[in-house]
Design an enzyme around this catalytic site. Sequence first.
Site, mmCIF file in Angstrom:
data_model
loop_
_atom_site.group_PDB
_atom_site.id
_atom_site.type_symbol
_atom_site.label_atom_id
_atom_site.label_comp_id
_atom_site.label_asym_id
_atom_site.label_seq_id
_atom_site.Cartn_x
_atom_site.Cartn_y
_atom_site.Cartn_z
ATOM 1 C CG HIS A 198 -1.778 -0.973 1.568
ATOM 2 N ND1 HIS A 198 -1.440 -2.076 2.301
ATOM 3 C CD2 HIS A 198 -3.091 -1.113 1.279
ATOM 4 C CE1 HIS A 198 -2.500 -2.850 2.448
ATOM 5 N NE2 HIS A 198 -3.516 -2.303 1.834
ATOM 6 C CG ASP A 226 1.629 -0.863 3.494
ATOM 7 O OD1 ASP A 226 0.793 -0.509 4.321
ATOM 8 O OD2 ASP A 226 1.422 -1.688 2.572
ATOM 9 C CD GLU A 242 -6.967 -11.735 2.412
ATOM 10 O OE1 GLU A 242 -6.538 -10.806 1.690
ATOM 11 O OE2 GLU A 242 -7.040 -11.650 3.645
ATOM 12 C CG ASP A 271 -8.957 -10.929 7.174
ATOM 13 O OD1 ASP A 271 -8.651 -12.074 6.813
ATOM 14 O OD2 ASP A 271 -8.762 -9.914 6.485
ATOM 15 C CG ASP A 295 -3.199 -9.810 2.827
ATOM 16 O OD1 ASP A 295 -2.609 -9.361 3.822
ATOM 17 O OD2 ASP A 295 -4.226 -9.290 2.359
#
Length: 451
Positions: free
Chosen positions: A113, A116, A280, A319, A350
């Site tokens: 991102h 980040d 995901e 999550d 991830d």
Amino acid sequence: MNRLAVFLPARNPMTAFPEVTKVQYEGPQSDNPLAFRWYNPEEMVAGKTMKDHLRFAVTYWHTFRGTGADPFGGGTMVRPWDDGSESVENACQRARAAFEFFEKLDVPYYAFHDRDVAPEGATLSESNANLDAVAEVLKAEQQRTGVKLLWGTANMFSNPRFMHGAATTCNVEVYAYAAAQVKKALEVTMALGGENYVFWGGREGYQCLYNTDMKRELDHLGRFFHMAVDYAKEIGFTGQFLIEPKPKEPTKHQYDSDAAACLNFLRTYDLTDHFKLNIETNHATLAGHEMMHELEYAGMQGALGSIDANTGDLLLGWDTDQFATNYYLTTQTMLVLLKYGLGSGGVNFDAKVRRESFEPIDLFHAHIGSMDAFARGLKVAAKIIEDRAIDKIVAQRYSSWDSDLGKKIESGNTSFAELESLMLDKGEAAANTSGRQEMLENIVNRYLDIA
Ligand code: XLS
Ligand code: NI
Ligand code: NI
């Protein structure tokens, strides 16, 4: 931030991971925890190298920005290369540590991102300048190591300005800010040769329907994506756009709730030509689906773009983004990925180490284990496909449809009236055959034993 560092041996400041040289393949018999047992990058499987099948990526946000904080306590991670400040200098130092990690782990890709990799400034232009400064280091490190950018994305959920969402906010200026942020993230992704650009719907959703104009929000989101497509065309960004479905968290209902909802949205707003999906694992399970379901749903519509590889915990309902080590999960995932291909996508971790796994070396253990699990899943899935071990049973199961009657129905050359007269003649349909679920489950176990 690094209070625990005092308990660890002193480190060479030039080396973030002094205890690791390049991780090597040693084969399934190896008991070296810092070696691959299954991931052998150049090994050919089903006509391609493992490396080209799997296209592994490390996520910057978990691996280099994860602190180990949870709602009950602060960070635990020991990261000696990181001084804990939000300075551009620290961000550059962190980027160098990240590339040392990618290189030693031997992964071909990473993903980030905007926020980040570089700190947010006091104004948008300051944030853009910070991003440009760190992007220079990323570019140099990419050139030095050959590690590439799988995808970039914009973080439009952490800053409080996005409390009501970004492209679905009720605040038009926040929408404009989000547009500016994506514009910049696209430019940086392109400058770094990013092969995809991801939209995960951050806070695009709602907490309460009383205060939400759902139609208006979704129209705005459709308009936002069209502007992204237009801008990509304008600057010549040819990477694939991806939407990442997730049903809830942080909002109680995320608009991109699952593959089916995303595809319906893309079709409604005439965006199917420009977007695929980034599926995901933990998001699939939160949506009440298996990973295999989401992959198949996207794949059968030509919309499978990439995967965020992780797993949840059966006993926790959020999550948890854990590293996947379960061979059934990786075999099932690879069965579908081999069927449809990944295109410009990859297997992006991830996933984050648990807050109790706070030492830098744990980052290696986590990635090595999951890379091995996917490599093993790839080999098992490839063998199942090569032997048509599942395929031929599925073909047999539907074989009644290969009849003249089946062909007539599938090609649209019959009607209710004709089918009625056929059944009135016959009086009863042909007998059913067994679904053989248990036999199929045993077959998968057998391939796990032999492949
Ligand atoms: C959050 C998402 C996020 C995206 C990137 O649940 O998985 O990490 O992958 O914005
Ligand atoms: Ni994700
Ligand atoms: Ni997630």
